[in-house]
Scaffold this motif. Structure first.
Motif, PDB file in Angstrom:
ATOM      1  N   LYS A  35     -10.302 -10.667   3.063  1.00  0.00           N
ATOM      2  CA  LYS A  35      -8.741 -10.693   2.989  1.00  0.00           C
ATOM      3  C   LYS A  35      -8.234 -10.569   1.730  1.00  0.00           C
ATOM      4  O   LYS A  35      -7.087  -9.952   1.279  1.00  0.00           O
ATOM      5  CB  LYS A  35      -8.536 -12.141   3.447  1.00  0.00           C
ATOM      6  N   ALA A  38      -7.689  -6.913   0.733  1.00  0.00           N
ATOM      7  CA  ALA A  38      -6.503  -6.321   1.458  1.00  0.00           C
ATOM      8  C   ALA A  38      -5.322  -6.859   0.591  1.00  0.00           C
ATOM      9  O   ALA A  38      -4.447  -5.781   0.445  1.00  0.00           O
ATOM     10  CB  ALA A  38      -6.412  -6.699   2.927  1.00  0.00           C
ATOM     11  N   VAL A  39      -5.269  -7.857   0.115  1.00  0.00           N
ATOM     12  CA  VAL A  39      -4.026  -8.523  -0.716  1.00  0.00           C
ATOM     13  C   VAL A  39      -4.008  -7.537  -2.012  1.00  0.00           C
ATOM     14  O   VAL A  39      -3.014  -7.090  -2.341  1.00  0.00           O
ATOM     15  CB  VAL A  39      -4.119  -9.846  -1.020  1.00  0.00           C
ATOM     16  N   LYS A  41      -5.153  -4.621  -2.413  1.00  0.00           N
ATOM     17  CA  LYS A  41      -4.773  -3.256  -2.311  1.00  0.00           C
ATOM     18  C   LYS A  41      -3.192  -3.229  -2.145  1.00  0.00           C
ATOM     19  O   LYS A  41      -2.703  -2.186  -2.639  1.00  0.00           O
ATOM     20  CB  LYS A  41      -5.362  -2.537  -1.223  1.00  0.00           C
ATOM     21  N   ASP A  42      -2.620  -4.140  -1.432  1.00  0.00           N
ATOM     22  CA  ASP A  42      -1.180  -4.066  -1.090  1.00  0.00           C
ATOM     23  C   ASP A  42      -0.519  -4.528  -2.224  1.00  0.00           C
ATOM     24  O   ASP A  42       0.740  -3.838  -2.431  1.00  0.00           O
ATOM     25  CB  ASP A  42      -0.833  -5.203  -0.024  1.00  0.00           C
ATOM     26  N   GLU A  43      -0.858  -5.282  -3.201  1.00  0.00           N
ATOM     27  CA  GLU A  43      -0.133  -5.783  -4.351  1.00  0.00           C
ATOM     28  C   GLU A  43      -0.444  -4.831  -5.691  1.00  0.00           C
ATOM     29  O   GLU A  43       0.025  -5.057  -6.769  1.00  0.00           O
ATOM     30  CB  GLU A  43      -0.334  -7.111  -4.803  1.00  0.00           C
ATOM     31  N   GLY A  44      -1.456  -3.999  -5.503  1.00  0.00           N
ATOM     32  CA  GLY A  44      -1.967  -3.127  -6.576  1.00  0.00           C
ATOM     33  C   GLY A  44      -2.731  -3.784  -7.879  1.00  0.00           C
ATOM     34  O   GLY A  44      -2.250  -3.529  -9.102  1.00  0.00           O
ATOM     35  N   LYS A  45      -3.277  -4.770  -7.446  1.00  0.00           N
ATOM     36  CA  LYS A  45      -4.412  -5.705  -8.261  1.00  0.00           C
ATOM     37  C   LYS A  45      -5.619  -5.338  -8.238  1.00  0.00           C
ATOM     38  O   LYS A  45      -6.095  -4.939  -7.246  1.00  0.00           O
ATOM     39  CB  LYS A  45      -3.940  -7.070  -8.232  1.00  0.00           C
ATOM     40  N   THR A 124     -10.304  -2.144  -6.431  1.00  0.00           N
ATOM     41  CA  THR A 124     -10.053  -2.086  -5.085  1.00  0.00           C
ATOM     42  C   THR A 124     -10.911  -1.111  -4.277  1.00  0.00           C
ATOM     43  O   THR A 124     -10.934  -0.771  -3.092  1.00  0.00           O
ATOM     44  CB  THR A 124      -8.594  -1.840  -4.701  1.00  0.00           C
TER      45      THR A 124
END
Length: 167
Positions: A35, A38-39, A41-45, A124
């Motif tokens: 999880k 996935a976060v 990747k979504d936030e670019g961190k 990521t």
């Protein structure tokens, strides 16, 4: 690059006063690696992954009490990383809180975890670019240490990628 913000925060000498409860701090960290990925990747961190023995590892508890429970650490680190705590507890109460112990064991083997605490900085793609553990000095010193790991580690990943490409 987001690193200068971290350097500025460290340079300003933020106070190290805990202002969150242990329960609130627990909710700031993902307990599920997938999880968290996935976060990220979504936030670019990137990920900051804490392999910990929360109820038995003295150095893990010390790292939490001196660094991770402070707002100054959380507020700055969470700008750059999705925070993940993969727990390997001994007590039944703590074990009941681990969402997927089998996955934690798999990740421990995959990343060659041999002791606790082990802190990994992971991109990521799943590549490790920093490995550390307990460092004395409190939240601000740890943030500075993360900047050094981040900078050197990402440069090393670039070199490896170039070598792979040339090969």
């Amino acid at each position: 690059m987001r690193i200068p913000t971290l350097l500025l925060a460290v340079g300003l000498g933020l106070s190290a006063t805990p202002s969150i409860s242990a329960q609130d701090a627990e909710h700031r960290w993902f307990a599920d690696f997938d999880k968290a990925m996935a976060v990220a990747k979504d936030e670019g961190k990137d990920l900051l992954v804490d392999f910990t023995g929360s109820d038995w590892c003295g150095w893990c508890i010390k790292l939490h009490d001196e660094v991770f429970k402070f707002d100054e650490f959380y507020n700055e680190a969470s700008k750059h990383y999705v925070l993940v705590a993969l727990d390997y507890p001994n007590g039944e109460e703590a074990k009941a809180k681990v969402p997927n112990p089998e996955r934690n064991q798999e990740l421990s083997g995959m990343y060659g975890i041999e002791g606790f605490p082990t802190i990994l900085l992971i991109n990521t793609d799943g590549d490790v670019f920093g490995r550390t553990g307990y460092q004395e000095g409190g939240a601000n010193a740890y943030l500075k240490h993360l900047v050094e790991l981040n900078t050197g580690g990402k440069e090393a990943l670039k070199v490896v990628a170039k070598l792979k490409e040339e090969f």
